[in-house]
Design an enzyme around this catalytic site. Structure first.
Site, short mmCIF file in Angstrom:
data_model
loop_
_atom_site.label_atom_id
_atom_site.label_comp_id
_atom_site.label_asym_id
_atom_site.label_seq_id
_atom_site.Cartn_x
_atom_site.Cartn_y
_atom_site.Cartn_z
N ASN A 9 -0.08 24.06 3.75
CA ASN A 9 0.94 23.24 4.39
C ASN A 9 2.25 23.42 3.62
O ASN A 9 2.43 22.85 2.55
CB ASN A 9 0.49 21.76 4.38
N TRP A 10 3.14 24.22 4.19
CA TRP A 10 4.41 24.52 3.50
C TRP A 10 5.42 23.39 3.67
O TRP A 10 6.55 23.49 3.18
CB TRP A 10 4.99 25.85 4.00
N LYS A 11 5.07 22.35 4.40
CA LYS A 11 5.94 21.18 4.58
C LYS A 11 7.38 21.64 4.86
O LYS A 11 7.59 22.55 5.65
CB LYS A 11 5.86 20.27 3.34
N HIS A 96 -0.57 13.82 9.51
CA HIS A 96 -0.41 13.99 8.06
C HIS A 96 0.17 12.71 7.47
O HIS A 96 0.97 12.02 8.11
CB HIS A 96 0.53 15.18 7.78
N GLU A 98 2.46 12.16 5.45
CA GLU A 98 3.93 12.07 5.43
C GLU A 98 4.47 11.69 6.81
O GLU A 98 5.51 11.05 6.92
CB GLU A 98 4.52 13.39 4.89
N GLU A 168 -7.08 13.34 2.62
CA GLU A 168 -5.94 13.47 1.71
C GLU A 168 -5.52 12.07 1.24
O GLU A 168 -4.72 11.40 1.91
CB GLU A 168 -4.75 14.12 2.43
N GLY A 174 1.18 15.42 -3.84
CA GLY A 174 2.45 15.74 -4.51
C GLY A 174 2.65 15.02 -5.83
O GLY A 174 3.77 14.98 -6.34
N SER A 211 -2.76 17.49 -4.43
CA SER A 211 -2.61 18.10 -5.76
C SER A 211 -3.67 19.16 -6.07
O SER A 211 -4.16 19.23 -7.20
CB SER A 211 -2.57 17.01 -6.83
P1 13P Z 1 0.16 18.71 -2.48
O1 13P Z 1 -0.86 19.83 -2.60
O2 13P Z 1 1.54 19.14 -2.80
O3 13P Z 1 -0.28 17.50 -3.23
O4 13P Z 1 0.19 18.29 -0.94
C1 13P Z 1 -1.00 18.03 -0.27
C2 13P Z 1 -0.73 17.91 1.16
O5 13P Z 1 -0.07 16.98 1.59
C3 13P Z 1 -1.26 18.94 2.06
O6 13P Z 1 -1.14 18.57 3.39
#
Ligand code: 13P
Length: 254
Positions: A9-11, A96, A98, A168, A174, A211
């Site tokens: 997931n490159w967000k 997700h 976020e 998650e 993060g 993470s």
């Molecule tokens: P991180 O790996 O940066 O903690 O993010 C996880 C995530 O939200 C994947 O969708």
């Protein structure tokens, strides 16, 4: 050995050029990847099409980070599930954390996106997980169960439907504060039970996210109830993502 899914997931970490550069670098080294490893990349909506064109020839898939449920219409700023499908997506992240916590996406909206994704033939990756506060209040299982039930209860799915659930924990995303692998595996057991009871015929795979790094990825992947990982930050950099792919490949061979 099971197939291992590495979902990246490159967000909003990478701009258009950076996304294409990383996709080309991943494609260039794809020959080295174990056949047991399935990789899907979730770039920004703008970079998705060119990234998908680069990756499809080497067997890597792309997916949407979010998608709207109506096909077409006056919905300024949205991109629909069928537009993502048309652009070459195989997967869509749905709900997700976020989206849920920054953009106030509700369980009801998650359900609508899920139904629409399935209807156009996208494989959904439904994200669930508790916040730090919910965890402190010992509500982890309750929250995850509510998220799963509202997404999956009485869901009309075809016999060949596939879904992914990504566990998650919000507090682990993060932060560098990853969930203990044993705890993730225990939650995967709960998730598997709930999904099997709601959708007994569906092929459901379970991922851990939060993470994930080169140093800890194997600790998750060895779990029998863990089909892969959903990686954020560490998947948006060539060095760390390559190292994760390598470590997963070694595990697949073992
Ligand atoms: P991180 O790996 O940066 O903690 O993010 C996880 C995530 O939200 C994947 O969708």
């Amino acid at each position: 050995m099971k197939t291992i899914h590495l979902f990246a997931n490159w967000k909003m970490y990478l701009d258009f050029d950076e996304s294409n550069i990383l996709a080309n670098a991943l494609a260039a080294q794809a020959k080295k990847n174990s056949e047991q490893i399935k990789i899907a990349v979730f770039p920004s909506a703008l970079a998705l099409y060119p990234v998908g064109q680069v990756l499809k020839d080497v067997g890597l898939a792309v997916g949407a980070q979010n998608a709207y449920w109506v096909d077409k219409g006056g919905f300024t700023g949205e991109v629909s599930v069928n537009m993502f499908k048309e652009a070459g997506c195989e997967y869509a992240l749905i709900g997700h954390s976020e989206r849920r916590h920054i953009f106030n996406e509700t369980n009801h909206e998650v359900r609508q996106k899920l139904e629409a994704a399935l209807a156009v033939g996208l494989t959904p990756v439904i994200c669930v997980g508790e916040t730090a506060e919910e965890r402190r209040a010992d509500k982890t299982e309750e929250v995850v169960e509510i998220q799963l039930r509202s997404a999956l209860d009485k869901l009309a799915v075809g016999a060949d439907a596939k879904i992914f659930i990504a566990y998650e924990p919000v507090w682990a995303i993060g932060t560098g504060d990853a969930c203990a692998p044993g705890e993730a595996e225990r939650m995967h057991g709960k998730i598997s039970k709930i999904v099997t009871a709601l959708l007994p015929k569906v092929d459901c795979k379970i991922l851990y996210g939060g993470s994930v790094r080169p140093a800890n990825v194997a600790d998750y992947l060895i779990g029998p109830l863990t089909d892969g990982v959903l990686i954020g930050h560490a998947s948006a950099q060539l060095d760390s993502f390559s190292e994760i792919i390598k470590r997963a490949g070694e595990l697949a061979k073992a």
